[in-house]
Every structure is written in C-alpha cells, then in structure tokens.
Design an enzyme around this catalytic site. Structure first.
Site, short mmCIF file in Angstrom:
data_model
loop_
_atom_site.label_atom_id
_atom_site.label_comp_id
_atom_site.label_asym_id
_atom_site.label_seq_id
_atom_site.Cartn_x
_atom_site.Cartn_y
_atom_site.Cartn_z
N LYS A 166 15.11 -45.68 -74.26
CA LYS A 166 13.66 -45.82 -74.46
C LYS A 166 12.85 -45.30 -73.27
CE LYS A 166 10.25 -49.43 -75.54
NZ LYS A 166 10.02 -50.88 -75.56
N GLN A 167 13.35 -45.53 -72.07
CA GLN A 167 12.54 -45.19 -70.89
C GLN A 167 13.44 -45.08 -69.67
OE1 GLN A 167 10.86 -49.18 -71.65
NE2 GLN A 167 10.39 -49.21 -69.48
N TRP A 188 6.62 -56.77 -65.73
CA TRP A 188 7.03 -56.08 -64.49
C TRP A 188 6.13 -54.88 -64.21
CZ3 TRP A 188 11.15 -51.79 -64.34
CH2 TRP A 188 11.11 -51.01 -65.51
N ASP A 189 5.38 -54.46 -65.23
CA ASP A 189 4.45 -53.34 -65.08
C ASP A 189 3.59 -53.52 -63.83
OD1 ASP A 189 5.25 -53.83 -67.77
OD2 ASP A 189 3.74 -52.48 -68.53
N GLU A 194 14.91 -50.85 -73.35
CA GLU A 194 14.97 -52.00 -74.26
C GLU A 194 15.59 -51.68 -75.61
OE1 GLU A 194 10.87 -53.22 -74.23
OE2 GLU A 194 11.11 -54.33 -72.35
#
Ligand code: BGC
Length: 743
Positions: A605-606, A354-355, A493
């Site tokens: 995580k993000q 998806w980046d 994640e």
C-alpha cells in the site's frame, strides 16, 4: 476580473510572483464544490473553516473544526471531531433576488433567479485569506459586484472576520443582507449539539450549545458593522444580523462581520467570553484586525517559506502544503494534536495517527519548535491511555493508540462502514499497528536533537521513550534462538497480522537502543530523574538486560542471496502482481482487485521498507542493500495511501534516482491540489503535506545533522535552479541557499 486587495494585505512581494502565492478557481466549478471546500480552508491553529460558500448550496459541506472538541454520539462506535456551528452564513438578496450561483440551491432560494456573470475565487497563501468576487444580475436587471473576504485571525485565535462588499454596477439596487450564526449543523447526518441557546442584542448575536455525550460547550458571538441599519434577531437554532440599504448607481456598501468563538476548553463561561470578545473586537475596525492578522502571517512565512526557483508548480504545491499544516498547528494549546485530515474535513473523524509524528512534526520541529513541543506534550498527557492499552493486552509499559482523540484511549473502529452491498471489513490496525510507539519515540528524539530542549526531555520526553520501550521489551517474543514480534501491521496495511514486520522489528530494536542511551544520559545529567523514572517504570537491571538481548538478537528478516530486507516472514511466497500492469489508475489496487486478493499478494500500500530507509538512512544497510531494497519494493507499491509518494521521492533522491524522485514528488504534490486519491472532499492529506516538505528539505536538499550543526547535501531535480529555506537548530536560525550548479 481583478480581486481587490484588502487593506492589510501582506506587503507586496515581487508582483510578478504573486501567482506563486495563490490557488485560484475561475470560472466557478460546481462539480468540484467539496474539493475546493477542502483546499480553501482558512485557519489559525485553534480552528479551521472549510471553504464552503457563505450562501447555502445543495451538496455543500460547511465545517468549522475546533481542536479538541470530540463527541461520541449515541450508537456510534468511536468519537469524532465535532462540526462547530456555522459562522459563515451571509444570505444576500438584490432587489428581492437571492444571490446564488445556481447550482441547485436549497428550496428557500429560487434557483431560476438572477444570473452569475463572472466569478473568481482565490486562496491567498501569504495572508491566509480567502477572497471571492462575483458579478451578479438580479431579476430586476440591476447588476452588482460582490466581494467576499474571510480570515481566521492569527493574531487572536478566537477571532474570525468576514467582509462583504456590494457595488452597484448597473442600476440602483435594493440590498438585503442576513449575516448569521447557525447551529443547525451536523457531521454527515450525525447531530452532536444539544441545549442550543441563541441571543440577540443591538448589533450582536450569539449562540451556545453543548456536545451530546462529552462535556464540551461552545459559544459564538457575531457583530456586523455596516453603513446600513443593522437589526438582530434570535431564532431556535440560528441568530441573524440583518442589514438593508438602497444603493445609488456606482455606490458600494460593505458589511464587516466579526465573530468570536470560545469553548469550555478555553473559558469557564464560553458564552460570556465570546460576547465580551466580540464587543471588544468591534471597538476596532475590521481593517485593524486584518492588518494584525497579516503581520503575524508575514512573520510566520519569514520562517517557514521554502522558495523553489525553476519550478512554479512545485513552488505553489509546497507553499500550499506548508500553509495547510500551519493553519492546523496548535500554537496555544499543548493538549491537542493534528488529525490525519488536519482541520479541513471530517475524514478519519479528526483522529490523530502516526501521520503527526513522522510526517507533519519534522517541519514544525525544524521551523516552529514550540508548536512541535505542544504536539509531543499532547502525547505525554495521554500516557495513562497508552498504559491502559498495554495493560489490556497483558503487557507492562505504554502502547499508544493507533487512532487517538481527546481521551488518549484507542479509538480505531473495529469495522469499516458497510459498502454498497452491506459488507463490512474488520479493521485490525487498532490492535496490530504497534509501530506507533516507536514513531512517537522517533519524533521525540528528533525534536530533542534539533532543539536541545533538555527540559522537555527530562520532564516529559524521556518518560514516553522509556515506557514505550518497556512495552517492546515485554512484547518481543523469544523463539528459535531469536527475538521476533508476531501479529503486526507495518505501514503497508494491505498485510495484516503478519509476523516479523521488518519495519516494526528494526524500529523496536532501534527504539530500545535509544532508550538505553537515554538512560545513560539521564544517569549522568540528572540522576534524580533517572532514579525517579527507573522506579516509576520499573527499569530493573534484568529488564535492561532483556532489552540488550533483544537488541542483539532481534530477527531482522533479510535475504542473504538477494541482499534485500524482507518486508515480513513469507512476503515473497505471496502472489506477485506487477503494479504497473494496472496503470493508469486513479485509486489503489485494493479497490480494483478486492481485499482478499490484495491480502494474498505482494502489492504494497505504501512506503514500508522504503519508509524504514527514510527514517534510519544508512543505519539500515549498505548503499547496495538500500538500492536493492528500493528496486524490489518500489515496483510492488501501488501508493494506495497518500503517505507513500513523498517518502519515495525523499528516498529516491538520496539514492541518486532523480527521475523516480521527481515523478514521486510530482505525484505527492498533486494529491490534494488535483485530488489524486479522489477523496480530498474528506480533508487535506496532512501527512502528504509534511512528506512533501521532507522530500524537498531532507530528500532533494539533503539536510542532515553533523557534529557542527545542520548541513545540506543537495541532489536537486535537474531543472530546479535554487531552493532557499530556514531551519532553527538549538535556538539559532540557519538559512540555506541551495543552488544547482548545473542550471
Ligand atoms: C494509511 C495510514 C495512515 C492513515 C491516516 C491510511 O490509509 O495507510 O498509514 O496513518 O491512512 O492517514
């Protein structure tokens, strides 16, 4: 030591600002060999070559990666982008002393021979050129200055150029240069090439090889121009052009190497194509090719540069990020996409995540829309794989793979590589990170809004948006009087197979409502296409009714008392670990506390809820809710993923949190340049580069669309004087000059 300027140098900008276009290594830093290899990649959207040295070193990882060339070697769980034969070798000897910078070279070089007296290397972002200068004393006592230059032509994607100049500084040395092509290359010990053939003729050599398990053939041909005599020879895996010359004191000799590279994706007979291309290229001079290349970069930067006044570090970092995306962006091919590590390293095996759609694509959509269309068309061409994946899980519609390659099938490995104790971890992202469907739909709708490219929407985009919506319509589950989605992984994640990820549920809801709007547009704009798609995708009235019901009754986890979104069902029941407790640290908390502990904790995580706010803005909730969300999730996030800081910078800027915004921006800017995650050797973090651009353009400058077109709403960092950038909206260029009145 001053680097020489090549003949076709991009026109001198303000000389005092030259340093804002360069990344420099001086002196030589052997301990950062692989870091600089990644930073110093050159490329042209067809291929990229890591900045490995022309001569071999222990620990070096030269790699040239060509879009679309994947192979799954015997016994390997997934395919990977294949390291192409090396076109860089220049082995030089001065009076019999091999030129080496003495870092423990391979055994054929005498490590004790010669001495490096001076060194400087710089990547010139404006002309996409890597230059190195070295002052070297041979064992004979003669001293030479060596200058190396390389580029991957933006004017001709199949053409690569290297110029070596050797100048006798002291004495009259005898020079021998072996310029080669080398197919003895692998991906971290995995050999992908078979059927290698080498050819030598006149001043040209060539080699060709085939991937072991996929149908790709590659060919490289090289030509050397020099005042010295050139002889060509072909070995088993290498082909070499050898030149020898005795230099008078103070004299110099140059060796111009032109290389052509083709694959069976571009030509039926890549060997013939490469040989023809290099012969016809050799009819023109190196300088002419270099000038054509520089002219194309000048045009490119005229569109793509973002100027920041008042913050040189930010300026360099942003140009560096844009450069790395531009050298990976496929200009001539709509059947490939950009992997998470661009084409600058072997990390993530060249797979596409998806980046690309949510981090990298916006820059291209707004500045180079034809490239953005190529990348979206890559997904369109892989709808069959997405349909197959949905079907395997028992659903209609399309579910794109979390990791994608040439085939369009799911290529996420199911297990991690074993750690030092032989332990492997189950990877669930391939099964459960299903938000990829809406990420792709988001990118298509964003592209459409900005470009007004109805033809793309009618021919390709609508089918993707609708068929991925069909999947959601089937995937959402009715339970306890509402719809939900179980067993998901959101952007964070660290939490696997959770129920009702607010990111996923909210985006799926948004996606379904966009799909209904799109159907309405299709019906009025092009009823024939609307009918065709309704039939092909089975968009029955009852299916659309279900979509409406899901939109209406989707469970969006929310805490009414605290007025915050809840990342997923049960998130706040997990162990609370204040991330700050572990500062300062280099990697993510996952590495410090271990997989199991982190899975059972609130460490994120993000950007996840924060990512949702970046994408949907105020559609997510009131300003109070957005601020509450930010203040809840930011302290719990360890930025274990490089995708995180830039998105935090963007959202913090919009929420009026300037200190956090700038801190996060700086952190994102350092990810590659300072190796903040410790893994730049594996390649550039493409998503972070795209995120950095978005943090500036959407975050600090507040670019958004109004009914009258694009507009800005600046919230610049206090010390930034000005930001200038261009975007294209519906075919028309818009230049923004954002000035900070306070500075
Ligand atoms: C991130 C993902 C990302 C992938 C590739 C992972 O560490 O969590 O969001 O897609 O890296 O960059």
């Amino acid at each position: 030591m001053d680097l020489h300027r090549g003949a076709g140098q991009v026109k001198d900008r303000d000389v005092s600002k030259k340093h804002l276009w360069q990344i420099t290594e001086a002196p030589f830093q052997p301990e950062r060999l692989s870091h600089f290899e990644t930073l110093f990649a050159v490329g042209n959207g067809y291929l990229s070559a890591r900045g490995a040295f022309d001569e071999p070193y222990a620990g070096a990882s030269p790699a040239t990666l060509v879009h679309g060339i994947f192979n799954q070697a015997e016994g390997k769980p997934v395919p990977e982008l294949v390291n192409a034969p090396n076109w860089l070798p220049f082995q030089i000897s001065i009076d019999g002393t091999p030129f080496s910078m003495n870092t423990g070279a391979r055994d054929w070089i005498k490590p004790e021979g010669g001495a490096l007296l001076g060194y400087r290397r710089a990547l010139h972002l404006d002309s996409a050129t890597l230059r190195r200068e070295a002052l070297f004393r041979a064992e004979s006592g003669n001293t030479v200055r060596l200058r190396f230059e390389r580029f991957a032509s933006l004017a001709n994607p199949h053409l690569l150029g290297q110029r070596l100049t050797i100048e006798a500084v002291d004495g009259s040395p005898h020079i021998q240069v072996n310029a080669g092509l080398d197919s003895d290359i692998c991906n971290q010990a995995v050999q992908h090439w078979r059927s290698i053939k080498t050819v030598a003729r006149d001043s040209c050599v060539a080699l060709t090889a085939t991937t072991s398990h996929s149908p790709y053939r590659i060919a490289l041909a090289a030509h050397l121009t020099s005042s010295a005599d050139v002889t060509a020879s072909a070995g088993e895996k290498r082909a070499t052009l050898c030149a020898e010359i005795q230099l008078e004191a103070g004299a110099r000799a140059s060796f111009d190497k032109l290389v052509a590279l083709f694959t069976s994706r571009d030509a039926a007979d890549p060997l013939a194509a490469a040989q023809e291309a290099v012969s016809s290229a050799a009819a023109r001079s190196y300088d002419q090719h270099y000038q054509a290349h520089c002219a194309r970069w000048e045009e490119t930067w005229a569109r793509n540069d973002v100027e920041i006044e008042g913050d040189d570090r930010a300026q360099i970092a942003l140009r560096f990020a844009i450069y790395h995306l531009l050298i990976a962006a496929p200009r001539h091919d709509d059947d490939v996409s950009i992997g998470a590590k661009t084409l600058s390293g072997l990390g993530y095996k060249g797979h596409v995540f998806w980046d690309t759609e949510l981090f990298i694509l916006p820059l291209l959509t707004l500045t180079q829309p034809t490239i953005a269309r190529n990348l979206l068309t890559y997904r369109y061409r892989r709808l069959a794989g997405a349909r197959q994946k949905a079907q395997e899980y028992g659903y209609a519609g399309a579910l794109f793979p979390w990791e994608s390659t040439d085939t369009g099938l799911e290529t996420t490995p199911k297990w991690s590589d074993p750690d030092a104790d032989g332990l492997r971890i189950r990877i669930w992202t391939g099964e459960s990170e299903q938000h990829i469907n809406s990420d792709i739909a988001y990118a298509i709708l964003q592209y459409w809004r900005w470009t007004g490219d109805d033809a793309f929407m009618l021919d390709k985009g609508a089918e993707i948006v609708l068929d991925t919506a069909v999947f959601w319509g089937e995937r959402a589950e009715w339970k306890d009087g509402r719809y939900g989605i179980s067993r998901q992984i959101g952007p964070d994640e660290y939490h696997e197979n959770i129920n009702n990820s607010v990111f996923t549920n909210r985006l799926a809801q948004w996606h379904l409502s966009q799909a209904l709007d799109l159907l309405g547009w299709l019906g009025s704009r092009n009823p024939a296409t609307a009918r065709r798609l309704a039939e092909a995708l089975d968009l029955s009235a009852s299916r659309l009714d279900t979509w409406r019901a899901i939109i209406d009754k989707m469970h969006i986890p929310f805490d009414d008392d605290k007025q915050i979104h809840v990342q997923f069902d049960g998130f706040f029941d997990l162990e609370y670990i204040p991330v700050m407790k572990y500062e300062p640290r280099v990697g993510g908390i996952w590495g410090l506390l271990g997989h199991e502990r982190v899975l059972g904790s609130q460490v994120i995580k993000q950007a996840d809820v924060v990512m949702l706010m970046a994408l949907l803005g105020e559609e997510v909730g009131s300003r109070t809710v957005m601020l509450n969300n930010f203040h809840t999730y930011y302290p719990r996030t360890d930025h274990g993923s490089s995708l995180s800081p830039s998105i935090h910078a963007w959202v913090a800027a919009r929420l009026g949190l300037p200190d956090i915004a700038y801190e996060m921006f700086e952190r994102a800017a350092a990810i590659d340049l300072e190796d903040r995650q410790g893994n730049v050797a594996d390649g550039i973090h493409g998503a972070s580069c795209g995120g950095l651009w978005q943090a500036v353009v959407f975050g600090f400058c507040g670019l958004h669309l109004t009914e009258d077109g694009p507009a800005v709403d600046p919230k610049l960092p206090a010390h930034w004087r000005r930001v200038t950038f261009n975007v294209t909206y519906r075919g028309k260029a818009h230049r923004f000059d954002v000035v900070n009145p306070a500075v």
